[in-house]
Structure formats: C-alpha cells, structure tokens
Design a protein around this motif. Structure first.
Motif, PDB file in Angstrom:
ATOM      1  N   LEU A 226       0.919  -1.332  -0.028  1.00 56.66           N
ATOM      2  CA  LEU A 226       0.144  -0.451  -0.095  1.00 56.66           C
ATOM      3  C   LEU A 226       0.635   0.936  -0.087  1.00 56.66           C
ATOM      4  CD1 LEU A 226      -2.420  -1.265   3.173  1.00 56.66           C
ATOM      5  CD2 LEU A 226      -2.910  -1.337   0.715  1.00 56.66           C
ATOM      6  N   LEU A 227       0.087   2.144  -0.501  1.00 57.18           N
ATOM      7  CA  LEU A 227       0.805   3.283  -0.784  1.00 57.18           C
ATOM      8  C   LEU A 227       0.191   4.889   0.709  1.00 57.18           C
ATOM      9  CD1 LEU A 227       2.278   4.021  -3.612  1.00 57.18           C
ATOM     10  CD2 LEU A 227       3.398   3.030  -1.956  1.00 57.18           C
ATOM     11  N   ALA A 228       1.212   5.336   0.703  1.00 52.92           N
ATOM     12  CA  ALA A 228       0.676   6.546   1.667  1.00 52.92           C
ATOM     13  C   ALA A 228       1.370   8.254   1.077  1.00 52.92           C
ATOM     14  CB  ALA A 228       0.670   6.558   3.165  1.00 52.92           C
ATOM     15  N   GLU A 229       0.990   7.937   0.527  1.00 56.58           N
ATOM     16  CA  GLU A 229       1.570   8.985  -0.249  1.00 56.58           C
ATOM     17  C   GLU A 229       1.018  10.839  -0.013  1.00 56.58           C
ATOM     18  OE1 GLU A 229       0.941   8.097  -4.926  1.00 56.58           O
ATOM     19  OE2 GLU A 229      -1.315   8.011  -3.821  1.00 56.58           O
ATOM     20  N   GLY A 230       0.739  11.184   1.013  1.00 54.74           N
ATOM     21  CA  GLY A 230       0.492  12.304   1.998  1.00 54.74           C
ATOM     22  C   GLY A 230       1.829  12.742   2.597  1.00 54.74           C
ATOM     23  N   ALA A 231       0.749  13.498   3.307  1.00 55.26           N
ATOM     24  CA  ALA A 231       1.851  13.869   4.664  1.00 55.26           C
ATOM     25  C   ALA A 231       1.518  12.824   6.360  1.00 55.26           C
ATOM     26  CB  ALA A 231       1.557  15.708   5.058  1.00 55.26           C
ATOM     27  N   VAL A 232       2.723  12.606   6.129  1.00 53.39           N
ATOM     28  CA  VAL A 232       2.848  11.823   7.834  1.00 53.39           C
ATOM     29  C   VAL A 232       1.702  12.396   8.641  1.00 53.39           C
ATOM     30  CG1 VAL A 232       3.001  10.220   9.858  1.00 53.39           C
ATOM     31  CG2 VAL A 232       4.812  10.431   7.208  1.00 53.39           C
ATOM     32  N   LEU A 233       0.668  11.768   9.333  1.00 54.41           N
ATOM     33  CA  LEU A 233      -0.330  12.596  10.041  1.00 54.41           C
ATOM     34  C   LEU A 233      -0.152  12.644  11.952  1.00 54.41           C
ATOM     35  CD1 LEU A 233      -3.543  10.815   8.714  1.00 54.41           C
ATOM     36  CD2 LEU A 233      -3.189  13.010   7.877  1.00 54.41           C
ATOM     37  N   ASP A 234       1.292  11.910  11.928  1.00 52.74           N
ATOM     38  CA  ASP A 234       1.690  11.865  13.248  1.00 52.74           C
ATOM     39  C   ASP A 234       2.973  11.019  13.516  1.00 52.74           C
ATOM     40  OD1 ASP A 234       1.056  12.593  16.462  1.00 52.74           O
ATOM     41  OD2 ASP A 234       0.913  10.687  16.626  1.00 52.74           O
ATOM     42  N   VAL A 235       3.931  11.725  14.063  1.00 49.55           N
ATOM     43  CA  VAL A 235       4.846  10.777  14.528  1.00 49.55           C
ATOM     44  C   VAL A 235       4.713  10.450  15.603  1.00 49.55           C
ATOM     45  CG1 VAL A 235       7.205  10.681  14.003  1.00 49.55           C
ATOM     46  CG2 VAL A 235       5.723  11.508  12.883  1.00 49.55           C
ATOM     47  N   ARG A 236       4.967   9.522  16.533  1.00 53.77           N
ATOM     48  CA  ARG A 236       5.075   8.974  18.202  1.00 53.77           C
ATOM     49  C   ARG A 236       6.411   8.540  18.110  1.00 53.77           C
ATOM     50  NH1 ARG A 236       3.548   4.446  20.840  1.00 53.77           N
ATOM     51  NH2 ARG A 236       2.034   3.380  19.590  1.00 53.77           N
ATOM     52  N   ARG A 237       7.241   8.857  18.910  1.00 49.00           N
ATOM     53  CA  ARG A 237       8.730   8.246  19.188  1.00 49.00           C
ATOM     54  C   ARG A 237       8.612   6.993  20.612  1.00 49.00           C
ATOM     55  NH1 ARG A 237      12.939  11.037  16.647  1.00 49.00           N
ATOM     56  NH2 ARG A 237      14.331  10.744  18.953  1.00 49.00           N
ATOM     57  N   THR A 238       9.247   5.777  19.924  1.00 48.92           N
ATOM     58  CA  THR A 238       9.309   4.557  21.235  1.00 48.92           C
ATOM     59  C   THR A 238      10.647   5.070  22.073  1.00 48.92           C
ATOM     60  OG1 THR A 238       9.642   3.653  19.460  1.00 48.92           O
ATOM     61  CG2 THR A 238       6.996   4.282  19.920  1.00 48.92           C
ATOM     62  N   ARG A 239      10.264   3.529  22.333  1.00 56.21           N
ATOM     63  CA  ARG A 239      11.232   3.236  23.309  1.00 56.21           C
ATOM     64  C   ARG A 239      11.470   2.301  22.090  1.00 56.21           C
ATOM     65  NH1 ARG A 239       9.344  -0.353  26.160  1.00 56.21           N
ATOM     66  NH2 ARG A 239      11.049  -0.817  28.002  1.00 56.21           N
ATOM     67  N   ALA A 240      11.445   1.545  21.717  1.00 56.45           N
ATOM     68  CA  ALA A 240      11.386   0.616  20.133  1.00 56.45           C
ATOM     69  C   ALA A 240      12.551   1.506  19.527  1.00 56.45           C
ATOM     70  CB  ALA A 240      10.296  -0.160  19.878  1.00 56.45           C
ATOM     71  N   GLY A 241      12.394   2.249  18.598  1.00 55.16           N
ATOM     72  CA  GLY A 241      12.414   3.272  18.220  1.00 55.16           C
ATOM     73  C   GLY A 241      13.877   3.475  19.227  1.00 55.16           C
ATOM     74  N   ASP A 242      13.951   4.411  20.902  1.00 60.79           N
ATOM     75  CA  ASP A 242      15.011   4.137  21.304  1.00 60.79           C
ATOM     76  C   ASP A 242      15.878   3.424  20.571  1.00 60.79           C
ATOM     77  OD1 ASP A 242      14.183   6.254  22.192  1.00 60.79           O
ATOM     78  OD2 ASP A 242      13.210   5.519  24.244  1.00 60.79           O
ATOM     79  N   ALA A 243      15.596   2.110  21.375  1.00 64.30           N
ATOM     80  CA  ALA A 243      16.826   0.379  21.141  1.00 64.30           C
ATOM     81  C   ALA A 243      16.729   0.293  19.875  1.00 64.30           C
ATOM     82  CB  ALA A 243      15.439  -0.225  21.241  1.00 64.30           C
ATOM     83  N   TRP A 244      16.451   1.022  18.739  1.00 63.71           N
ATOM     84  CA  TRP A 244      17.287   0.898  17.229  1.00 63.71           C
ATOM     85  C   TRP A 244      18.937   1.986  17.245  1.00 63.71           C
ATOM     86  CZ3 TRP A 244      17.637   4.613  13.514  1.00 63.71           C
ATOM     87  CH2 TRP A 244      18.683   4.262  12.546  1.00 63.71           C
ATOM     88  N   GLU A 245      17.787   3.473  18.026  1.00 62.57           N
ATOM     89  CA  GLU A 245      18.781   4.293  17.711  1.00 62.57           C
ATOM     90  C   GLU A 245      20.273   3.355  18.750  1.00 62.57           C
ATOM     91  OE1 GLU A 245      19.056   8.707  17.703  1.00 62.57           O
ATOM     92  OE2 GLU A 245      17.507   7.697  19.464  1.00 62.57           O
ATOM     93  N   LYS A 246      19.928   3.082  19.258  1.00 61.21           N
ATOM     94  CA  LYS A 246      20.866   2.649  20.139  1.00 61.21           C
ATOM     95  C   LYS A 246      22.065   1.260  19.500  1.00 61.21           C
ATOM     96  CE  LYS A 246      21.831   0.457  24.864  1.00 61.21           C
ATOM     97  NZ  LYS A 246      20.888   0.240  26.689  1.00 61.21           N
TER      98      LYS A 246
END
Length: 508
Positions: free
Chosen positions: A452-472
C-alpha cells in the motif's frame, strides 16, 4: 541484555569472525539468531556484510524439506573448499534439519567440514568448534532429543524492535508431505512462566513487537492437557506493559478453537492478522496429505475470525500438484481461495521431500501440469490480493516503521512500515526524524497487489522506546561489523507476496 547490544571488547581485526547462512522456515531464522549469540558469547564477531565465506567460521543452518536441499548444501560447501585450503584455521559447521537427517553422510561427501550438529543441540556449537580445532578432526554430534529451548540460549537478534519468542518445538502431526516431525521430534511445550519472563525481558530492552513461534503454535498446551493454554498465553501477553504488538505463526486448523478467536478479538495488542496454512482446498487431497480438516472446516474458521475481527488480514500456504491431484481437486482449491479471499498466499509447487510418504506415492504430477496450475493459482490470488488491498484506500492506519523493507525507499524518498494487520505500507518521509520501531499515522492513498502507499503527509509521529533501542544499537562503535542478513523476511507472518516454490517449508 542481549549479546547484540554488548560492546565489542576487541577490534574486528584481532578477533575471529563468523558468518551464518540460513535456509528454511522461521524456526531456522530463530535458531540462527541463537547461533550468532552463542558465537558472540564465545568471542567471535560477525563478519562484515558481503564477506561471502571469507570468515573464520562459516555456519550453514540447513533445511531438509525441499527435494534439492542436499544439492544446494553440497554445492555451497564445494565453493568453500578451496577457500578453506587457502586459509588454515578456517572452520565450517553444518547444522539444522539436513544435518539431523544426513548425519552420517555430510562429512563423507564433504570431508573439509569441521562440525555437524543437529536441531536439538545448537547450544553445543562453540564447544564442538573448539574440540574440532584441538583434535584436528571433524566433530559429529546429533542429539536425539531437545537439550535446551532455543529461546533460552544467547541471542544476536536481527531487529532491535521486534523479536521471535519460541513457545514450543517439534510437531505431533503426520502430514505426508512433511519431514519436520522426524527431524525436530514430538512437540515439546515451554513453561508459560518462562515464555512471559522472556517477553518481559525483551520489552525491557526496547522490543515492542513479538511473534510467538512454534511448528504448530496453537497446539501449545497439548503435552499438559490444557486445550486453552494458547488462548490463555495470548491474554497474558495482553497484560505486559509496553508490549504493543503480538503475532503468532503458524497455527494448524485442527487446533484453531473458538477460545483462540475470542482471545485474538479481546486482547488489544494481539494484531488483526492470521497466517493459517490451508495447503489444498480439495477434501480428497487433504485426506491424502493426512490433514485433519476439510474445506468446510477451514472456511468455517475464517468466517468466525472475520465475524469477530472484521479487519483481519488472513494469509495462507498452498501446495499445488500434490500426488494424485486431479483437475477437479485443483478447481476445489481455486474455489476455496475465492471464498477465503486471502490478503496474500505463499504458493508452492509440490516437490518431493525425501523421507516423506508423499515422495513414494503413486500419481506424481508431471512438471508442466503443476506449473500450469501454479500459474493459474497465482493469477487468481494476485487479483484477490489487489481487490482486498484496494479496500484499504482511505483508511487511517498506525504503522510501525520498519528497517530494510522498502527496496526503493531511498530513490522514492519514502519509508516503509507494517500496519497492524501486517500489510506493508510505503509512506512519504516526514520532515522530522523517524526511526525503525517508531509509530506513524498515515492515510492510505493507493493499493498495489503486494503493498500500500500513503502518499500524503504523515499525520502523526510517535517516538517509542523501540525506536530508542534501534538508535542505541546503531550508535555502537564503528568497529562493530555490519550485520549479515539471514535470508528470510522479518518479524511477523510471511510478507504479502505470492512466493515461488522453494521459499519456505510450507509444512504447518
């Protein structure tokens, strides 16, 4: 803390390197993460990406369910033989299902192999490698029963935000096309407390999605006589704080009971997605396969799931050309596919699995007939998948941002993520920083058969602990070598693509 998150005490240049090559099912992927963890605990470091055998230790984690599995293995071993001759001290190990099956022949056919180990004793690999080095002779050790659940061993997970969790090993079914029970043994369930403890530990490390893994995952509890153990486990996962997504693979229709459907519908973090192998829509073929259900039962389960979870995406495995399959039998499969309306299917052309009853059955179907039926099935499933994906246009979905799932993301300035029902969605890259494991909200604007495609602007971004783990993980010292991909899709049910024969075992 998993071994993948530990800092490397020594530089790559001063350490022995390893490479793991994986073939087969999700269970093998899970085992390979443990093999990597064991080797890193023993002081090895992962060879840089693209090493192509140029490592101190090369491990083959094999699959035995395809007709040419042994040819593939020996071909790869043959290509490493001259490299091993040029590199004194290099070691080669062969494990997995083919090793369990051909324990007595691997070293005879490839005498340069140093270690052969089976599906039940993967924890012995570092010891066997050292023993082979000291004694200067091949070590062949095949356990006949499980020594330790894979999930209890050290791990080098491929993802910082998603993880496999093994709840059982082995299988009590006797499908005539499948050799897995002979190689992985009878089903053995893990204690519920141990499973939940592992999940809680993973969540503590930043994991937000887990996939419960078993050869016949929803038969969990059979060895203790509790037919509702699996549904209870799903509900218990729902009580773990910080665990956002729960999936499981692969269930068997025989054990898919109403309490499991209720648990899926009533547990918010159990995703609206089901991968349930059908294998054939013909009652005659299902009987010959020794599958314990018929078309009506299978479609009845799907009806119940959709009644309880209207947005559920249902995927399956189908084998075309099983011995004795007539044109009428194949038409029944097409009928079942039309009725089920799978969002995706793993479609396989039947191939003989050495050691299975089906390999010696009368009525083996000519290759050209199997190919023609396969193409008809794929064409039908493509049409249905596209129609089902078009129904997603206009929906607002939360995606877990994925790593490495969009091959064209760089060129298109998009990112990719997985919807709750596991559909793959490519979305416009937002201005703000988004990491794998974070969650974005998007509106679906276009549907293709496989994404699927979502071609419009992202409606919301939620930073998560999982993203923190990836960044670490990705902020580790530069000396840490890049990962070597294990060769199968990531966490969750199979990716929504019709897969050609040879891509997996399809034996659930």
């Amino acid at each position: 803390m998993s071994s993948s998150d530990r800092s490397h005490a020594v530089d790559v240049q001063d350490s022995k390197t390893y490479e793991v090559r994986t073939y087969g099912c999700q269970m093998n992927v899970h085992d390979s993460e443990r093999l990597s963890g064991l080797l890193e605990d023993a002081g090895y470091v992962r060879a840089p990406e693209g090493s192509d055998g140029d490592a101190d230790v090369v491990v083959f984690n094999t699959c035995a369910v395809r007709e040419n599995a042994d040819n593939r293995l020996y071909g790869n071993l043959g290509r490493l033989a001259p490299m091993k001759t040029r590199r004194p001290g290099m070691q080669i190990a062969v494990g997995g299902c083919l090793a369990q099956k051909d324990r007595d022949t691997i070293v005879k056919k490839a005498p340069w192999v140093d270690v052969v180990f089976g599906t039940h004793n993967i924890g012995k690999l570092p010891v066997l490698l050292e023993r082979a080095r000291v004694q200067e002779e091949a070590q062949v050790e095949i356990a006949e029963s499980l020594e330790a659940f894979p999930s209890t061993l050290p791990t080098r997970r491929e993802s910082a935000y998603a993880a496999w969790v093994s709840i059982s090993v082995g299988c009590n079914n006797t499908c005539t096309f499948c050799i897995v029970p002979a190689l992985r043994g009878k089903e053995k369930d893990r204690r519920t407390g141990d499973i939940l403890a592992e999940i809680e530990a993973l969540v503590g490390e930043g994991v937000s999605e887990i996939t419960l893994l078993g050869q016949n995952v929803n038969a969990y509890g059979s060895d203790i006589g509790d037919r509702e153990a699996f549904s209870k486990l799903l509900r218990a996962c729902g009580r773990i704080e910080g665990l956002e997504r729960v999936r499981f693979t692969s269930p068997h229709p025989r054990d898919f009971t109403d309490d499991v459907i209720a648990a899926m519908a009533e547990t918010p973090n159990v995703m609206p997605q089901l991968h349930m192998p059908m294998q054939s829509g013909s009652d005659t073929v299902l009987k010959a396969m020794r599958r314990s259900y018929r078309q009506e039962r299978f479609l009845g389960i799907i009806d119940k799931v959709r009644a309880a979870i209207p947005d559920a995406a249902i995927t399956t495995d189908i084998i075309v050309g099983f011995p004795g399959e007539t044109e009428e039998d194949f038409e029944q499969t097409l009928h079942a596919v039309r009725e089920a309306r799978f969002s995706a299917a793993f479609t396989f052309q039947y191939s003989k699995r050495p050691g299975t009853p089906a390999a010696t059955m009368e009525g083996q179907i000519p290759k050209q007939v199997v190919q023609a039926r396969y193409e008809r099935l794929v064409a039908l499933q493509e049409e249905i998948a596209w129609d089902e994906n078009k129904k997603q246009v206009g929906r607002v979905l939360e995606l877990m941002v994925a790593e490495g799932e969009g091959r064209k993301d760089g060129a298109t300035h998009r990112l990719s993520g997985r919807a709750p029902d596991n559909r793959l969605v490519h979305f416009t890259k937002p201005d703000q920083d988004v990491r794998p494991g974070d969650v974005v909200t998007v509106e679906i604007t276009y549907a293709a058969p496989h994404h699927l495609l979502a071609e419009g602007a992202v409606l919301d971004v939620r930073r998560t602990r999982a993203g923190d783990a990836w960044e670490k993980r990705n902020a580790a010292p530069a000396a840490k070598p890049a990962g070597v991909m294990l060769g199968l899709p990531g966490i969750g049910a199979p990716q929504p693509l019709p897969v050609a024969a040879g891509s997996g075992c399809g034996c659930d």
